[in-house]
Design a protein around this motif. Structure first.
Motif, PDB file in Angstrom:
ATOM      1  N   THR A  98     -25.641 -65.498  13.402  1.00 41.01           N
ATOM      2  CA  THR A  98     -25.553 -66.183  14.836  1.00 41.01           C
ATOM      3  C   THR A  98     -26.397 -65.528  15.411  1.00 41.01           C
ATOM      4  OG1 THR A  98     -24.356 -64.775  15.181  1.00 41.01           O
ATOM      5  CG2 THR A  98     -23.034 -67.112  15.085  1.00 41.01           C
ATOM      6  N   ASP A  99     -27.410 -64.824  15.120  1.00 44.44           N
ATOM      7  CA  ASP A  99     -28.038 -63.855  15.413  1.00 44.44           C
ATOM      8  C   ASP A  99     -29.407 -63.462  15.424  1.00 44.44           C
ATOM      9  OD1 ASP A  99     -29.703 -62.634  17.691  1.00 44.44           O
ATOM     10  OD2 ASP A  99     -27.538 -60.663  18.288  1.00 44.44           O
ATOM     11  N   ILE A 100     -30.745 -62.803  15.314  1.00 45.29           N
ATOM     12  CA  ILE A 100     -31.695 -62.856  14.839  1.00 45.29           C
ATOM     13  C   ILE A 100     -31.261 -61.577  13.688  1.00 45.29           C
ATOM     14  CG2 ILE A 100     -34.373 -61.803  15.280  1.00 45.29           C
ATOM     15  CD1 ILE A 100     -33.346 -65.284  15.712  1.00 45.29           C
ATOM     16  N   ALA A 101     -31.917 -61.515  12.375  1.00 46.35           N
ATOM     17  CA  ALA A 101     -31.502 -60.190  11.607  1.00 46.35           C
ATOM     18  C   ALA A 101     -32.466 -58.914  12.309  1.00 46.35           C
ATOM     19  CB  ALA A 101     -31.871 -60.663   9.987  1.00 46.35           C
ATOM     20  N   PRO A 102     -32.249 -57.855  11.959  1.00 46.12           N
ATOM     21  CA  PRO A 102     -33.063 -57.039  11.879  1.00 46.12           C
ATOM     22  C   PRO A 102     -34.544 -56.934  11.346  1.00 46.12           C
ATOM     23  CG  PRO A 102     -30.913 -55.723  11.771  1.00 46.12           C
ATOM     24  CD  PRO A 102     -30.502 -57.571  11.526  1.00 46.12           C
ATOM     25  N   GLU A 103     -34.160 -57.726   9.365  1.00 47.98           N
ATOM     26  CA  GLU A 103     -35.862 -57.334   9.482  1.00 47.98           C
ATOM     27  C   GLU A 103     -36.539 -58.875   9.545  1.00 47.98           C
ATOM     28  OE1 GLU A 103     -32.642 -58.407   8.300  1.00 47.98           O
ATOM     29  OE2 GLU A 103     -32.958 -59.850   6.238  1.00 47.98           O
ATOM     30  N   GLN A 104     -35.702 -59.863  10.198  1.00 45.77           N
ATOM     31  CA  GLN A 104     -36.955 -60.876  11.346  1.00 45.77           C
ATOM     32  C   GLN A 104     -37.387 -60.452  12.991  1.00 45.77           C
ATOM     33  OE1 GLN A 104     -33.706 -64.072  11.258  1.00 45.77           O
ATOM     34  NE2 GLN A 104     -34.581 -65.192   9.934  1.00 45.77           N
ATOM     35  N   THR A 105     -36.741 -58.957  13.292  1.00 43.33           N
ATOM     36  CA  THR A 105     -37.332 -58.455  14.617  1.00 43.33           C
ATOM     37  C   THR A 105     -38.249 -57.720  14.186  1.00 43.33           C
ATOM     38  OG1 THR A 105     -34.923 -59.072  15.727  1.00 43.33           O
ATOM     39  CG2 THR A 105     -36.917 -57.105  15.919  1.00 43.33           C
ATOM     40  N   ALA A 106     -37.700 -57.012  12.924  1.00 43.02           N
ATOM     41  CA  ALA A 106     -39.096 -55.718  12.749  1.00 43.02           C
ATOM     42  C   ALA A 106     -40.310 -56.848  12.177  1.00 43.02           C
ATOM     43  CB  ALA A 106     -39.145 -55.631  11.337  1.00 43.02           C
ATOM     44  N   PHE A 107     -40.019 -57.905  11.575  1.00 43.15           N
ATOM     45  CA  PHE A 107     -41.021 -59.047  11.355  1.00 43.15           C
ATOM     46  C   PHE A 107     -42.375 -59.295  12.985  1.00 43.15           C
ATOM     47  CE2 PHE A 107     -43.492 -63.000  10.757  1.00 43.15           C
ATOM     48  CZ  PHE A 107     -44.178 -62.900   9.195  1.00 43.15           C
ATOM     49  N   ALA A 108     -41.128 -60.268  13.693  1.00 45.67           N
ATOM     50  CA  ALA A 108     -41.990 -60.076  14.822  1.00 45.67           C
ATOM     51  C   ALA A 108     -43.167 -58.894  15.292  1.00 45.67           C
ATOM     52  CB  ALA A 108     -41.226 -60.470  16.295  1.00 45.67           C
ATOM     53  N   GLU A 109     -41.959 -57.553  15.481  1.00 45.36           N
ATOM     54  CA  GLU A 109     -42.965 -56.242  16.297  1.00 45.36           C
ATOM     55  C   GLU A 109     -44.005 -56.344  15.083  1.00 45.36           C
ATOM     56  OE1 GLU A 109     -38.225 -54.431  17.775  1.00 45.36           O
ATOM     57  OE2 GLU A 109     -39.924 -53.102  15.320  1.00 45.36           O
ATOM     58  N   ARG A 110     -43.850 -56.613  13.804  1.00 46.64           N
ATOM     59  CA  ARG A 110     -45.543 -56.627  13.839  1.00 46.64           C
ATOM     60  C   ARG A 110     -46.826 -57.449  13.696  1.00 46.64           C
ATOM     61  NH1 ARG A 110     -44.759 -54.547   6.503  1.00 46.64           N
ATOM     62  NH2 ARG A 110     -46.980 -54.695   7.557  1.00 46.64           N
ATOM     63  N   VAL A 111     -45.813 -58.502  13.803  1.00 45.59           N
ATOM     64  CA  VAL A 111     -46.979 -59.434  13.997  1.00 45.59           C
ATOM     65  C   VAL A 111     -47.345 -59.231  15.807  1.00 45.59           C
ATOM     66  CG1 VAL A 111     -47.038 -62.024  15.241  1.00 45.59           C
ATOM     67  CG2 VAL A 111     -45.784 -61.574  12.808  1.00 45.59           C
ATOM     68  N   ASP A 112     -46.638 -58.776  16.241  1.00 47.59           N
ATOM     69  CA  ASP A 112     -47.015 -57.834  17.953  1.00 47.59           C
ATOM     70  C   ASP A 112     -47.848 -56.845  17.507  1.00 47.59           C
ATOM     71  OD1 ASP A 112     -45.207 -59.717  19.338  1.00 47.59           O
ATOM     72  OD2 ASP A 112     -44.072 -58.270  19.376  1.00 47.59           O
ATOM     73  N   ALA A 113     -47.778 -55.762  16.614  1.00 48.25           N
ATOM     74  CA  ALA A 113     -48.819 -54.771  16.820  1.00 48.25           C
ATOM     75  C   ALA A 113     -50.023 -55.423  16.312  1.00 48.25           C
ATOM     76  CB  ALA A 113     -48.461 -53.688  15.351  1.00 48.25           C
ATOM     77  N   LEU A 114     -50.198 -56.218  15.353  1.00 50.59           N
ATOM     78  CA  LEU A 114     -51.541 -56.975  14.288  1.00 50.59           C
ATOM     79  C   LEU A 114     -51.746 -57.612  15.796  1.00 50.59           C
ATOM     80  CD1 LEU A 114     -52.783 -58.070  12.432  1.00 50.59           C
ATOM     81  CD2 LEU A 114     -51.784 -60.209  12.276  1.00 50.59           C
ATOM     82  N   CYS A 115     -51.020 -58.593  16.673  1.00 52.00           N
ATOM     83  CA  CYS A 115     -52.054 -59.262  18.676  1.00 52.00           C
ATOM     84  C   CYS A 115     -52.607 -58.209  19.248  1.00 52.00           C
ATOM     85  CB  CYS A 115     -51.310 -59.543  18.604  1.00 52.00           C
ATOM     86  SG  CYS A 115     -50.050 -61.712  17.810  1.00 52.00           S
ATOM     87  N   ALA A 116     -51.825 -56.335  18.820  1.00 53.48           N
ATOM     88  CA  ALA A 116     -52.062 -55.431  20.479  1.00 53.48           C
ATOM     89  C   ALA A 116     -53.415 -55.180  19.627  1.00 53.48           C
ATOM     90  CB  ALA A 116     -51.208 -54.709  19.871  1.00 53.48           C
ATOM     91  N   SER A 117     -53.784 -54.818  18.594  1.00 46.06           N
ATOM     92  CA  SER A 117     -54.802 -54.362  17.208  1.00 46.06           C
ATOM     93  C   SER A 117     -56.246 -55.626  17.543  1.00 46.06           C
ATOM     94  CB  SER A 117     -54.773 -54.207  15.954  1.00 46.06           C
ATOM     95  OG  SER A 117     -54.919 -55.131  15.586  1.00 46.06           O
ATOM     96  N   GLU A 118     -56.229 -56.618  17.764  1.00 41.40           N
ATOM     97  CA  GLU A 118     -57.208 -57.519  17.291  1.00 41.40           C
ATOM     98  C   GLU A 118     -57.378 -58.433  19.075  1.00 41.40           C
ATOM     99  OE1 GLU A 118     -56.788 -60.521  14.898  1.00 41.40           O
ATOM    100  OE2 GLU A 118     -56.070 -58.645  13.126  1.00 41.40           O
ATOM    101  N   SER A 119     -58.630 -59.415  19.108  1.00 37.14           N
ATOM    102  CA  SER A 119     -58.783 -59.631  19.979  1.00 37.14           C
ATOM    103  C   SER A 119     -58.042 -60.913  19.875  1.00 37.14           C
ATOM    104  CB  SER A 119     -60.194 -60.008  20.199  1.00 37.14           C
ATOM    105  OG  SER A 119     -60.377 -60.614  18.963  1.00 37.14           O
ATOM    106  N   VAL A 120     -57.013 -61.616  20.215  1.00 39.66           N
ATOM    107  CA  VAL A 120     -56.533 -62.516  20.098  1.00 39.66           C
ATOM    108  C   VAL A 120     -55.377 -62.557  22.191  1.00 39.66           C
ATOM    109  CG1 VAL A 120     -55.294 -62.049  17.931  1.00 39.66           C
ATOM    110  CG2 VAL A 120     -53.997 -61.765  19.632  1.00 39.66           C
ATOM    111  N   THR A 121     -55.154 -63.635  22.226  1.00 41.28           N
ATOM    112  CA  THR A 121     -54.497 -64.091  23.266  1.00 41.28           C
ATOM    113  C   THR A 121     -53.529 -64.889  23.503  1.00 41.28           C
ATOM    114  OG1 THR A 121     -55.876 -65.828  23.424  1.00 41.28           O
ATOM    115  CG2 THR A 121     -57.253 -63.718  25.269  1.00 41.28           C
ATOM    116  N   SER A 122     -52.461 -64.172  24.066  1.00 43.21           N
ATOM    117  CA  SER A 122     -50.783 -65.144  24.160  1.00 43.21           C
ATOM    118  C   SER A 122     -50.973 -66.546  24.916  1.00 43.21           C
ATOM    119  CB  SER A 122     -49.971 -64.363  24.423  1.00 43.21           C
ATOM    120  OG  SER A 122     -49.685 -63.383  22.838  1.00 43.21           O
ATOM    121  N   GLY A 123     -50.665 -67.567  24.482  1.00 46.86           N
ATOM    122  CA  GLY A 123     -50.585 -68.948  24.911  1.00 46.86           C
ATOM    123  C   GLY A 123     -49.326 -69.399  25.440  1.00 46.86           C
ATOM    124  N   GLY A 124     -49.639 -70.453  25.821  1.00 46.70           N
ATOM    125  CA  GLY A 124     -48.234 -70.530  26.825  1.00 46.70           C
ATOM    126  C   GLY A 124     -47.232 -71.670  25.790  1.00 46.70           C
TER     127      GLY A 124
END
Lengths: 93, 93
Positions: A67-93
């Protein structure tokens, strides 16, 4: 407020995290997808991904009966965030 | 009956071709996505693709204002079909 609250949208029924990323060209999209695939191999987290030539949508579903996002799933999301922060990407709506 | 009628579902509003392919494992999914990416580079046709660990959905949209699927899009669909026929994939519903 957790680390992904500013970058991922949490939705209910079913519970999931969503993030969209836009790219200038197809090469950027492909590089991003390749990196995310490596994250999946590393972590065992396999989100649903949709993409076109210059965008990627990632959806991380809570695994029933969780009934909640698992810790490893949150960690995955954070890795994606770090990747985005390191590249020239833009977050869309 | 055209060559892709048995393998792709044509839908209206918006006009598009859809095909789903299932795989035994993530490696199969990734190999397939890599091959389809090469088709895009070869042809300039960039479908919308969604995937998870063991499935891929491909959607080829007619490009407005076109009112039919373009010949190069049909050719792309046929290349996907040939790839599927050569691998151990199953078409899902």
């Amino acid at each position: 407020m957790n680390a992904t609250a500013a970058t991922w949208r949490q939705r209910e029924r079913p519970l999931r995290l969503e993030r969209r990323v836009d790219f200038d060209d197809y090469a950027g999209t492909r590089d991003f997808l390749d990196a995310v695939a490596q994250f999946s191999k590393d972590t065992g987290v396999y989100p649903d991904i949709s993409f076109g030539r210059t965008y990627v949508n990632i959806t991380i579903h809570a695994d029933p009966p969780a009934t909640d996002i698992a810790p490893e799933q949150t960690a995955f999301a954070e890795r994606v965030d770090a990747l985005c922060a390191s590249e020239s990407v833009t977050s869309g709506g």
